[in-house]
Design a protein around this motif. Sequence first.
Motif, PDB file in Angstrom:
ATOM      1  N   LYS A   1       0.810  -1.218   0.000  1.00 16.44           N
ATOM      2  CA  LYS A   1       0.000   0.000   0.000  1.00 16.44           C
ATOM      3  C   LYS A   1       0.846   1.271   0.000  1.00 16.44           C
ATOM      4  CE  LYS A   1      -0.836   0.296   5.020  1.00 16.44           C
ATOM      5  NZ  LYS A   1      -1.912   0.337   6.043  1.00 16.44           N
ATOM      6  N   TRP A   2       2.177   1.116   0.054  1.00 15.58           N
ATOM      7  CA  TRP A   2       3.078   2.262  -0.009  1.00 15.58           C
ATOM      8  C   TRP A   2       3.871   2.226  -1.311  1.00 15.58           C
ATOM      9  CZ3 TRP A   2       1.553   5.422   3.585  1.00 15.58           C
ATOM     10  CH2 TRP A   2       1.058   4.912   4.787  1.00 15.58           C
ATOM     11  N   SER A   3       4.291   3.400  -1.751  1.00 16.26           N
ATOM     12  CA  SER A   3       5.045   3.503  -3.001  1.00 16.26           C
ATOM     13  C   SER A   3       6.540   3.465  -2.683  1.00 16.26           C
ATOM     14  CB  SER A   3       4.677   4.807  -3.724  1.00 16.26           C
ATOM     15  OG  SER A   3       5.335   4.888  -4.958  1.00 16.26           O
ATOM     16  N   ASN A   4       7.106   2.270  -2.723  1.00 14.32           N
ATOM     17  CA  ASN A   4       8.483   2.050  -2.281  1.00 14.32           C
ATOM     18  C   ASN A   4       9.471   1.939  -3.437  1.00 14.32           C
ATOM     19  OD1 ASN A   4       7.148  -0.177   0.218  1.00 14.32           O
ATOM     20  ND2 ASN A   4       7.652   1.981   0.471  1.00 14.32           N
ATOM     21  N   ALA A   5      10.733   2.086  -3.101  1.00 12.35           N
ATOM     22  CA  ALA A   5      11.811   1.935  -4.077  1.00 12.35           C
ATOM     23  C   ALA A   5      12.084   0.461  -4.355  1.00 12.35           C
ATOM     24  CB  ALA A   5      13.079   2.613  -3.555  1.00 12.35           C
ATOM     25  N   GLY A   6      12.583   0.179  -5.555  1.00 16.26           N
ATOM     26  CA  GLY A   6      13.014  -1.168  -5.904  1.00 16.26           C
ATOM     27  C   GLY A   6      11.992  -2.025  -6.607  1.00 16.26           C
ATOM     28  N   ARG A   7      10.924  -1.435  -7.117  1.00 12.02           N
ATOM     29  CA  ARG A   7       9.865  -2.237  -7.742  1.00 12.02           C
ATOM     30  C   ARG A   7       9.993  -2.354  -9.259  1.00 12.02           C
ATOM     31  NH1 ARG A   7       4.804  -0.199  -3.950  1.00 12.02           N
ATOM     32  NH2 ARG A   7       5.294  -1.600  -2.211  1.00 12.02           N
ATOM     33  N   GLY A   8      10.483  -1.319  -9.914  1.00  8.66           N
ATOM     34  CA  GLY A   8      10.586  -1.375 -11.369  1.00  8.66           C
ATOM     35  C   GLY A   8      11.708  -0.491 -11.874  1.00  8.66           C
ATOM     36  N   TRP A   9      12.377  -0.926 -12.937  1.00  7.44           N
ATOM     37  CA  TRP A   9      13.509  -0.158 -13.460  1.00  7.44           C
ATOM     38  C   TRP A   9      13.734  -0.493 -14.930  1.00  7.44           C
ATOM     39  CZ3 TRP A   9      13.957  -3.910  -9.623  1.00  7.44           C
ATOM     40  CH2 TRP A   9      14.544  -5.121 -10.000  1.00  7.44           C
ATOM     41  N   VAL A  10      14.691   0.199 -15.519  1.00  4.20           N
ATOM     42  CA  VAL A  10      15.126  -0.113 -16.878  1.00  4.20           C
ATOM     43  C   VAL A  10      16.580  -0.549 -16.840  1.00  4.20           C
ATOM     44  CG1 VAL A  10      13.492   1.334 -18.143  1.00  4.20           C
ATOM     45  CG2 VAL A  10      15.620   2.346 -17.294  1.00  4.20           C
ATOM     46  N   GLU A  11      16.916  -1.448 -17.738  1.00  4.72           N
ATOM     47  CA  GLU A  11      18.304  -1.849 -17.986  1.00  4.72           C
ATOM     48  C   GLU A  11      18.646  -1.354 -19.386  1.00  4.72           C
ATOM     49  OE1 GLU A  11      20.521  -3.525 -16.128  1.00  4.72           O
ATOM     50  OE2 GLU A  11      19.349  -4.434 -14.492  1.00  4.72           O
ATOM     51  N   VAL A  12      19.609  -0.441 -19.467  1.00  3.49           N
ATOM     52  CA  VAL A  12      19.922   0.245 -20.718  1.00  3.49           C
ATOM     53  C   VAL A  12      21.308  -0.167 -21.199  1.00  3.49           C
ATOM     54  CG1 VAL A  12      20.126   2.491 -21.850  1.00  3.49           C
ATOM     55  CG2 VAL A  12      18.532   2.201 -19.938  1.00  3.49           C
ATOM     56  N   ARG A  13      21.396  -0.532 -22.473  1.00  2.00           N
ATOM     57  CA  ARG A  13      22.696  -0.872 -23.065  1.00  2.00           C
ATOM     58  C   ARG A  13      23.257   0.379 -23.733  1.00  2.00           C
ATOM     59  NH1 ARG A  13      22.667  -6.316 -26.109  1.00  2.00           N
ATOM     60  NH2 ARG A  13      20.963  -5.275 -27.214  1.00  2.00           N
TER      61      ARG A  13
END
Length: 392
Positions: free
Chosen positions: A266-278
Amino acid sequence: MKKSLLPILLILLVSAVTAQKSEWYKGNLHTHSYWSDGDEFPEMIMQWYKDHDYQFVALSDHNIIAEGDKWKAISPDSLYQNAFKNYINKYGDDWTKFEKNSDGLKVKLKTLSEFRPLFEEPEQFMIFKAEEVTSYLDDKAVHMGAINIEHVIEPKEGATIVELIQNNLDAIKAQEKEIGQPVLQHLNHPNFTYAITAEDIKQLNGERFFEVFNGHPYVNNYGDSIHDSTETMWDKVNIAYHAMGKPLLLGIATDDSHHYHKFESKWSNAGRGWVEVRSRELSPNAIINALEAGDFYASTGIELSKLEFNGNELSIGIKSEEGINYEIQFIGVRKGSTKSEILKSTTTTNASFTIPEDVLFVRAKIISDKKKKNPYKVGDTEVAWTQPVSKK
């Protein structure tokens, strides 16, 4: 003379090969702090991301950049008072300016130019100057990421959702032209307040990126009985973009992190989604150029060992974990169809798909049965998405 030239030629050859080598860089493009509606000091946030092996972060507070004077009133709740003590203990009294009186505790926030040197290192960590351009039409919220900007972009209005988005998109692009450096623009959480539909995005000119996944609990990534999921929207938009000859819409995953002291879905926390960029290097221009070229994937936990497209065949390899099962789905749209479908599915950790003549575009979705820690929704497993590609 010829012998003396040989070492120089070898050095030049090695330098050329090194310059062309690309690396994968992990980053979050949507982050909030005390500069707007986040609940932590930006220094503590940057330290968290750096400690968790991210190479870049965009600090994207609402309609503001971390510049100038801003004082933050700290909540009297012991959770946030203790967090302030941790901040003082880490950075010291000389670093922090604060006032405490009968009205409570106020802290002067450090600017990006002040805290950036604490964290940035060549090829190790980089902070984007960014903003979440935030505007509303009645009760509908439209938020747009503007990454690598130089000054605040004031939110624009519009008589319709499409007009409002287009006006803000044009303002972001205008700054890109003004400052002479690439600016990444992405449409954030389209299902937040169910403000934006696929039909809206189809009508836009110049929209290249949107959030296929956002970690905030209120953004409705999966839709509901009467609203499309963001993935369904993605394919619907790209059917239209392909027909109009527009570049395909690309999908990113982000945290949209706000809460750094309370942890659960129920909280908006860090570490849930990201991008991996080449990218050839860790620099603002190089990362944005790679994103615009589609040389990245979005993830909530899965890492890829291989991602290649040769103009005809899309190849995927997974950095598999022992005891975890995976499925690679190649999702695409056939000519004449109005919806996407799974064209091929495999439970191997390496797979390829050759695009046939009757398919407009293909993307891969990689699904695992590994439960996501502190997930967006209870029960979520780790997933990754590659970008849609068309046969060349």
